[in-house]
Design a protein around this motif. Structure first.
Motif, mmCIF file in Angstrom:
data_model
loop_
_atom_site.group_PDB
_atom_site.id
_atom_site.type_symbol
_atom_site.label_atom_id
_atom_site.label_comp_id
_atom_site.label_asym_id
_atom_site.label_seq_id
_atom_site.Cartn_x
_atom_site.Cartn_y
_atom_site.Cartn_z
ATOM 1 N N VAL A 201 -18.077 -9.654 -66.954
ATOM 2 C CA VAL A 201 -19.297 -9.719 -66.434
ATOM 3 C C VAL A 201 -20.308 -10.327 -67.515
ATOM 4 O O VAL A 201 -21.116 -11.389 -67.377
ATOM 5 N N ASP A 202 -20.141 -9.684 -68.705
ATOM 6 C CA ASP A 202 -21.297 -9.965 -69.916
ATOM 7 C C ASP A 202 -20.865 -11.353 -70.208
ATOM 8 O O ASP A 202 -21.912 -12.112 -70.579
ATOM 9 N N ASP A 203 -19.550 -11.925 -70.509
ATOM 10 C CA ASP A 203 -19.334 -13.058 -70.860
ATOM 11 C C ASP A 203 -20.044 -14.317 -70.037
ATOM 12 O O ASP A 203 -20.696 -15.265 -70.371
ATOM 13 N N VAL A 204 -19.894 -14.156 -68.488
ATOM 14 C CA VAL A 204 -20.226 -15.017 -67.692
ATOM 15 C C VAL A 204 -21.665 -14.801 -67.748
ATOM 16 O O VAL A 204 -22.325 -15.905 -67.569
ATOM 17 N N ALA A 205 -22.368 -13.799 -67.533
ATOM 18 C CA ALA A 205 -23.825 -13.512 -67.636
ATOM 19 C C ALA A 205 -24.413 -14.588 -68.667
ATOM 20 O O ALA A 205 -25.542 -14.907 -68.402
ATOM 21 N N ARG A 206 -23.847 -14.485 -69.902
ATOM 22 C CA ARG A 206 -24.496 -15.191 -71.145
ATOM 23 C C ARG A 206 -24.536 -16.498 -70.986
ATOM 24 O O ARG A 206 -25.566 -17.373 -71.208
ATOM 25 N N ARG A 207 -23.668 -17.167 -69.986
ATOM 26 C CA ARG A 207 -23.722 -18.461 -69.496
ATOM 27 C C ARG A 207 -24.653 -18.866 -68.366
ATOM 28 O O ARG A 207 -25.028 -19.976 -68.130
ATOM 29 N N ALA B 10 -20.979 -13.171 -58.907
ATOM 30 C CA ALA B 10 -22.141 -12.354 -58.276
ATOM 31 C C ALA B 10 -22.383 -11.242 -59.060
ATOM 32 O O ALA B 10 -23.940 -11.201 -59.351
ATOM 33 N N ASP B 11 -21.950 -10.610 -59.852
ATOM 34 C CA ASP B 11 -22.169 -9.483 -60.748
ATOM 35 C C ASP B 11 -22.894 -10.165 -62.174
ATOM 36 O O ASP B 11 -23.975 -9.592 -62.420
ATOM 37 N N ALA B 12 -22.230 -11.313 -62.411
ATOM 38 C CA ALA B 12 -23.054 -11.738 -63.536
ATOM 39 C C ALA B 12 -24.291 -12.346 -63.400
ATOM 40 O O ALA B 12 -25.438 -12.319 -64.042
ATOM 41 N N ALA B 13 -24.485 -12.956 -62.198
ATOM 42 C CA ALA B 13 -25.667 -13.618 -61.608
ATOM 43 C C ALA B 13 -26.657 -12.518 -61.413
ATOM 44 O O ALA B 13 -28.036 -12.510 -62.100
ATOM 45 N N GLU B 14 -26.225 -11.418 -60.926
ATOM 46 C CA GLU B 14 -27.242 -10.431 -60.892
ATOM 47 C C GLU B 14 -27.572 -9.692 -62.502
ATOM 48 O O GLU B 14 -28.932 -9.536 -62.500
ATOM 49 N N ALA B 15 -26.849 -9.859 -63.402
ATOM 50 C CA ALA B 15 -27.033 -9.289 -64.716
ATOM 51 C C ALA B 15 -28.043 -10.215 -65.542
ATOM 52 O O ALA B 15 -28.758 -10.119 -66.373
ATOM 53 N N ALA B 16 -27.853 -11.565 -65.177
ATOM 54 C CA ALA B 16 -28.625 -12.681 -65.574
ATOM 55 C C ALA B 16 -29.948 -12.765 -64.928
ATOM 56 O O ALA B 16 -30.878 -13.719 -65.500
ATOM 57 N N ASN B 17 -30.091 -12.032 -63.846
ATOM 58 C CA ASN B 17 -31.308 -12.049 -63.078
ATOM 59 C C ASN B 17 -31.403 -13.649 -62.376
ATOM 60 O O ASN B 17 -32.671 -14.220 -62.300
ATOM 61 N N VAL B 18 -30.212 -14.221 -62.073
ATOM 62 C CA VAL B 18 -30.097 -15.533 -61.078
ATOM 63 C C VAL B 18 -30.150 -14.866 -59.934
ATOM 64 O O VAL B 18 -28.932 -14.434 -59.409
ATOM 65 N N SER B 19 -30.879 -15.179 -58.905
ATOM 66 C CA SER B 19 -30.882 -14.582 -57.680
ATOM 67 C C SER B 19 -30.131 -15.393 -56.722
ATOM 68 O O SER B 19 -29.386 -15.292 -55.644
ATOM 69 N N ARG B 20 -30.410 -16.805 -56.905
ATOM 70 C CA ARG B 20 -29.826 -17.711 -55.964
ATOM 71 C C ARG B 20 -28.323 -17.943 -56.114
ATOM 72 O O ARG B 20 -27.736 -18.456 -57.091
ATOM 73 N N TYR B 21 -27.640 -17.729 -54.957
ATOM 74 C CA TYR B 21 -26.189 -17.944 -54.973
ATOM 75 C C TYR B 21 -25.522 -18.410 -53.746
ATOM 76 O O TYR B 21 -26.214 -18.028 -52.746
ATOM 77 N N VAL B 22 -25.140 -19.639 -54.040
ATOM 78 C CA VAL B 22 -24.479 -20.561 -52.938
ATOM 79 C C VAL B 22 -22.960 -20.363 -52.944
ATOM 80 O O VAL B 22 -22.214 -20.575 -54.099
ATOM 81 N N MET B 23 -22.253 -19.862 -51.877
ATOM 82 C CA MET B 23 -20.672 -19.909 -51.918
ATOM 83 C C MET B 23 -20.188 -21.050 -51.037
ATOM 84 O O MET B 23 -20.818 -21.203 -49.869
ATOM 85 N N ILE B 24 -19.106 -21.550 -51.415
ATOM 86 C CA ILE B 24 -18.354 -22.504 -50.585
ATOM 87 C C ILE B 24 -17.290 -21.373 -50.109
ATOM 88 O O ILE B 24 -16.244 -21.062 -50.938
ATOM 89 N N SER B 25 -17.254 -21.161 -48.928
ATOM 90 C CA SER B 25 -16.311 -20.400 -48.404
ATOM 91 C C SER B 25 -15.250 -21.264 -47.434
ATOM 92 O O SER B 25 -14.876 -22.273 -48.047
ATOM 93 N N ALA B 26 -14.830 -20.676 -46.520
ATOM 94 C CA ALA B 26 -13.739 -21.333 -45.649
ATOM 95 C C ALA B 26 -13.965 -21.161 -44.116
ATOM 96 O O ALA B 26 -14.387 -19.715 -43.876
ATOM 97 N N MET B 27 -13.924 -22.009 -43.177
ATOM 98 C CA MET B 27 -13.729 -21.717 -41.768
ATOM 99 C C MET B 27 -12.883 -20.882 -41.537
ATOM 100 O O MET B 27 -11.543 -20.865 -42.122
ATOM 101 N N GLY B 28 -13.027 -19.591 -40.853
ATOM 102 C CA GLY B 28 -12.182 -18.763 -40.417
ATOM 103 C C GLY B 28 -11.775 -17.393 -41.426
ATOM 104 O O GLY B 28 -11.181 -16.765 -41.357
#
Length: 222
Positions: free
Chosen positions: A57-63, A97-115
């Motif tokens: 998480v820390d490695d991703v949060a730094r980015r 998502a964990d890294a976004a929270e750690a980096a105080n980045v609130s906006r998160y858009v997910m490409i999911s899948a139908m079904g």
């Protein structure tokens, strides 16, 4: 706006990166393979080499520090087994998502899948696809449970490489149908610009309405 896209070398991601940079936004794309860096640079995006299956998480949060939004566009891809559906389609999305929270980045858009459904039953004819739907569903459930994230979950229909039309159908449930990857990227761009999309999960397929109108109409009904 600065946007960080996980799975930055995916087909949808590359289109989205170009759309964002062409209008003046700053984009970084997280990629696993350094050989893909030139493809991101060609779109105007900054490549960030990081393996989401083998990091912290820390490695991703730094980015992510200083970003305005993150987009999860990563996927294990065709030909991968059920195990990688879990490690990429579920675990990497949750890690971001964990890294976004750690980096105080609130906006998160997910490409999911139908079904997508964490409880999707086994299909004996296609057990890997069943695992994929469960992994995506579990990731979606995790993201939706986070009060610290301003999330949007986009569930496209069957993806194609046809030219985009700029016309889509957006709804909680659209029914099955195809959609060009270019039109999915256009929807993601609109989602990033639309505060009303926060906290919404919806499906998208090809349709008759321009992207902005289709999105606005659907969000009003959700």
């Amino acid at each position: 706006m600065r946007v960080v896209i996980a799975g930055g070398h995916g087909k949808i991601a590359l289109i989205l990166e170009r759309l964002l940079t062409e209008r003046g936004d700053t984009v970084a794309g997280i990629i696993r393979n350094p050989a893909h860096a030139a493809d991101l640079e060609a779109t105007g995006a900054e490549p960030v080499v990081l393996d989401l299956e083998h990091t912290t998480v820390d490695d991703v949060a730094r980015r992510l520090f200083g970003a305005d939004a993150v987009v999860f566009a990563a996927g294990a891809g065709p030909g991968s087994g059920a195990a990688r559906k879990e490690t990429v389609d579920r675990n990497a999305a949750i890690l971001l998502a964990d890294a976004a929270e750690a980096a105080n980045v609130s906006r998160y858009v997910m490409i999911s899948a139908m079904g997508a459904n964490a409880e999707a039953p086994d299909d004996p004819d296609n057990p890997v696809f069943s695992a994929y739907l469960r992994a995506k569903g579990a990731a979606d459930d995790d993201i939706r449970a986070r009060d610290a994230l301003a999330w949007t979950i986009v569930r496209p229909g069957r993806l194609t490489d046809d030219p985009g039309t700029g016309r889509v159908q957006v709804a909680a449930h659209t029914g099955r149908g195809p959609i060009p990857r270019a039109d999915v990227a256009a929807v993601l761009l609109a989602v990033l610009d639309t505060p009303a999309a926060v906290g919404k999960t919806f499906e998208v397929i090809s349709g008759e309405d321009p992207v902005d109108a289709a999105l606005a109409g659907a969000l009003a009904a959700l």
